[in-house]
Structures are given as structure tokens and as C-alpha cells.
Design a protein around this motif. Structure first.
Motif, PDB file in Angstrom:
ATOM      1  N   GLN A 117      38.939  36.060  46.774  1.00 44.06           N
ATOM      2  CA  GLN A 117      39.172  37.487  46.565  1.00 44.06           C
ATOM      3  C   GLN A 117      40.176  37.700  45.436  1.00 44.06           C
ATOM      4  N   GLN A 118      41.249  36.936  45.443  1.00 40.96           N
ATOM      5  CA  GLN A 118      42.278  37.059  44.406  1.00 40.96           C
ATOM      6  C   GLN A 118      41.734  36.677  43.034  1.00 40.96           C
ATOM      7  N   LEU A 119      40.912  35.645  42.981  1.00 38.01           N
ATOM      8  CA  LEU A 119      40.294  35.215  41.728  1.00 38.01           C
ATOM      9  C   LEU A 119      39.436  36.349  41.164  1.00 38.01           C
ATOM     10  N   ALA A 120      38.611  36.944  42.004  1.00 40.02           N
ATOM     11  CA  ALA A 120      37.737  38.041  41.559  1.00 40.02           C
ATOM     12  C   ALA A 120      38.563  39.243  41.108  1.00 40.02           C
ATOM     13  N   GLU A 121      39.582  39.577  41.858  1.00 37.89           N
ATOM     14  CA  GLU A 121      40.420  40.718  41.499  1.00 37.89           C
ATOM     15  C   GLU A 121      41.141  40.475  40.177  1.00 37.89           C
ATOM     16  N   ARG A 122      41.533  39.239  39.935  1.00 38.82           N
ATOM     17  CA  ARG A 122      42.167  38.912  38.646  1.00 38.82           C
ATOM     18  C   ARG A 122      41.186  39.162  37.504  1.00 38.82           C
ATOM     19  N   MET A 123      39.948  38.738  37.695  1.00 38.25           N
ATOM     20  CA  MET A 123      38.928  38.941  36.658  1.00 38.25           C
ATOM     21  C   MET A 123      38.695  40.435  36.424  1.00 38.25           C
ATOM     22  N   ILE A 124      38.631  41.189  37.484  1.00 38.97           N
ATOM     23  CA  ILE A 124      38.423  42.646  37.369  1.00 38.97           C
ATOM     24  C   ILE A 124      39.606  43.296  36.657  1.00 38.97           C
ATOM     25  N   GLN A 125      40.819  42.917  37.049  1.00 41.33           N
ATOM     26  CA  GLN A 125      42.017  43.496  36.432  1.00 41.33           C
ATOM     27  C   GLN A 125      42.118  43.154  34.952  1.00 41.33           C
ATOM     28  N   GLU A 126      41.624  41.993  34.556  1.00 43.85           N
ATOM     29  CA  GLU A 126      41.603  41.632  33.141  1.00 43.85           C
ATOM     30  C   GLU A 126      40.544  42.429  32.390  1.00 43.85           C
ATOM     31  N   MET A 127      39.410  42.672  33.041  1.00 50.74           N
ATOM     32  CA  MET A 127      38.275  43.294  32.367  1.00 50.74           C
ATOM     33  C   MET A 127      38.444  44.801  32.189  1.00 50.74           C
ATOM     34  N   ARG A 128      39.046  45.476  33.133  1.00 50.18           N
ATOM     35  CA  ARG A 128      39.163  46.947  33.053  1.00 50.18           C
ATOM     36  C   ARG A 128      39.808  47.431  31.753  1.00 50.18           C
ATOM     37  N   PRO A 129      41.011  46.935  31.393  1.00 47.01           N
ATOM     38  CA  PRO A 129      41.602  47.427  30.141  1.00 47.01           C
ATOM     39  C   PRO A 129      40.819  46.963  28.901  1.00 47.01           C
ATOM     40  N   LEU A 130      40.174  45.814  28.990  1.00 45.45           N
ATOM     41  CA  LEU A 130      39.364  45.351  27.861  1.00 45.45           C
ATOM     42  C   LEU A 130      38.189  46.292  27.620  1.00 45.45           C
ATOM     43  N   ILE A 131      37.560  46.746  28.700  1.00 44.83           N
ATOM     44  CA  ILE A 131      36.439  47.683  28.573  1.00 44.83           C
ATOM     45  C   ILE A 131      36.933  49.005  27.979  1.00 44.83           C
ATOM     46  N   ALA A 132      38.033  49.521  28.480  1.00 45.95           N
ATOM     47  CA  ALA A 132      38.569  50.784  27.968  1.00 45.95           C
ATOM     48  C   ALA A 132      38.900  50.666  26.479  1.00 45.95           C
ATOM     49  N   GLN A 133      39.523  49.569  26.086  1.00 50.14           N
ATOM     50  CA  GLN A 133      39.868  49.352  24.680  1.00 50.14           C
ATOM     51  C   GLN A 133      38.616  49.193  23.831  1.00 50.14           C
ATOM     52  N   HIS A 134      37.633  48.477  24.351  1.00 51.08           N
ATOM     53  CA  HIS A 134      36.370  48.267  23.636  1.00 51.08           C
ATOM     54  C   HIS A 134      35.668  49.606  23.394  1.00 51.08           C
ATOM     55  N   GLN A 135      35.593  50.439  24.411  1.00 48.40           N
ATOM     56  CA  GLN A 135      34.952  51.748  24.263  1.00 48.40           C
ATOM     57  C   GLN A 135      35.681  52.587  23.209  1.00 48.40           C
ATOM     58  N   GLN A 136      36.991  52.566  23.262  1.00 41.21           N
ATOM     59  CA  GLN A 136      37.782  53.326  22.292  1.00 41.21           C
ATOM     60  C   GLN A 136      37.546  52.803  20.878  1.00 41.21           C
ATOM     61  N   ASN A 137      37.548  51.485  20.712  1.00 39.77           N
ATOM     62  CA  ASN A 137      37.320  50.891  19.390  1.00 39.77           C
ATOM     63  C   ASN A 137      35.943  51.233  18.843  1.00 39.77           C
TER      64      ASN A 137
END
Length: 145
Positions: A117-137
Motif C-alpha cells: 500500500q505504501q509503495l503504491a501511495e508513493r508512486m501516486i504521490q510522485e505522479m500527481r504533481p508531475l501530471i499537473a506540471q505536464h498539463q500546465q507545460n
């Protein structure tokens, strides 16, 4: 002196090959007992909920890898397991521009459900800001033209 260096080098190489071969054998044994998706079922479930609202499907590629995806969606998550390490590659496409985020998790042979669960949550927490930044870029680049 030169021959002793060569012997030491060969010994280190032989040891490394032995360890790698042993790890691959251990993988084969593990994956005979259960599929890769079953082994990491909590990770798969958690990422499926986050990325696909639980509607993602598992597509096996071989014994050591599979994709998690949903028809018509703009992302795919690839799982690859080798020598006790799990690599997760999450690809997200926005307006035809792709973001790829990959993370390797080491020594994951015997994870508890909580650790998965912690491994998956870490991946999600890393991906969320990357997606937001990618969309903005992508949107900013679109305005430049």
C-alpha cells in the motif's frame, strides 16, 4: 601482479553472475506459485483505483511483466519484476504529449500488504504533481504557437 588482478576480476565477475542467476531462479520459483499481478495485488488495486477508478484491466506481457490500462483512457501503467526488484512505469498522455515516470523499488520479494500500500501511495504521490506540471507545460507550449 597482472595475473592476480585478472584472477580477482574474474572471481568478482563469477560471483556477480552467480548472484544474478540465483535471483532469476528465485523469481521463477516465486512466479510459479502466483502470477505477478497476484503477488503485487495491493499495489495493482491501489494504482487501479487512482488511475482508472478501479476499471483498469491487467494485460499480461510475459511471466515478469504486465500492463494495467483501460480502453479509451490516456494512461498505462507497466509493471516489470526481475531479481527481486519491481519497476513501475506510468505513462500519461495529455493533448498528444506523453509524460513517462518510472520508479524501481528494490528488494520487494516479501512485502506485507501495508508495505505494498505504501509503495503504491508513493508512486501516486510522485505522479500527481508531475501530471499537473505536464498539463500546465503542454498548455503553455500550445499558446506559444
Amino acid at each position: 601482479m597482472f595475473s592476480s588482478i585478472v584472477i580477482i576480476g574474474l572471481a568478482i565477475l563469477a560471483y556477480s553472475l552467480f548472484k544474478f542467476s540465483s535471483a532469476l531462479s528465485e523469481d521463477r520459483y516465486e512466479l510459479e506459485e502466483q502470477s505477478l499481478a497476484e503477488k503485487f495485488s495491493t499495489v495493482v488495486h491501489t494504482l487501479n483505483q487512482a488511475a482508472f477508478n478501479g476499471q483498469g484491466k491487467i494485460v499480461p506481457l510475459d511471466q515478469r511483466s504486465f500492463n494495467l490500462w483501460q480502453q479509451g483512457k490516456n494512461q498505462i501503467i507497466n509493471f516489470h519484476y526481475s531479481t527481486g526488484h519491481l519497476s513501475i512505469c506510468w505513462k500519461y498522455k495529455y493533448l498528444q504529449k506523453e509524460l513517462v515516470h518510472e520508479r524501481q523499488f528494490d528488494n520487494v520479494r516479501n512485502l506485507s500488504l501495508l508495505e505494498q500500500q505504501q509503495l503504491a501511495e508513493r508512486m501516486i504521490q510522485e505522479m500527481r504533481p508531475l501530471i499537473a506540471q505536464h498539463q500546465q507545460n503542454v498548455l503553455l507550449r500550445g499558446r506559444e504557437f
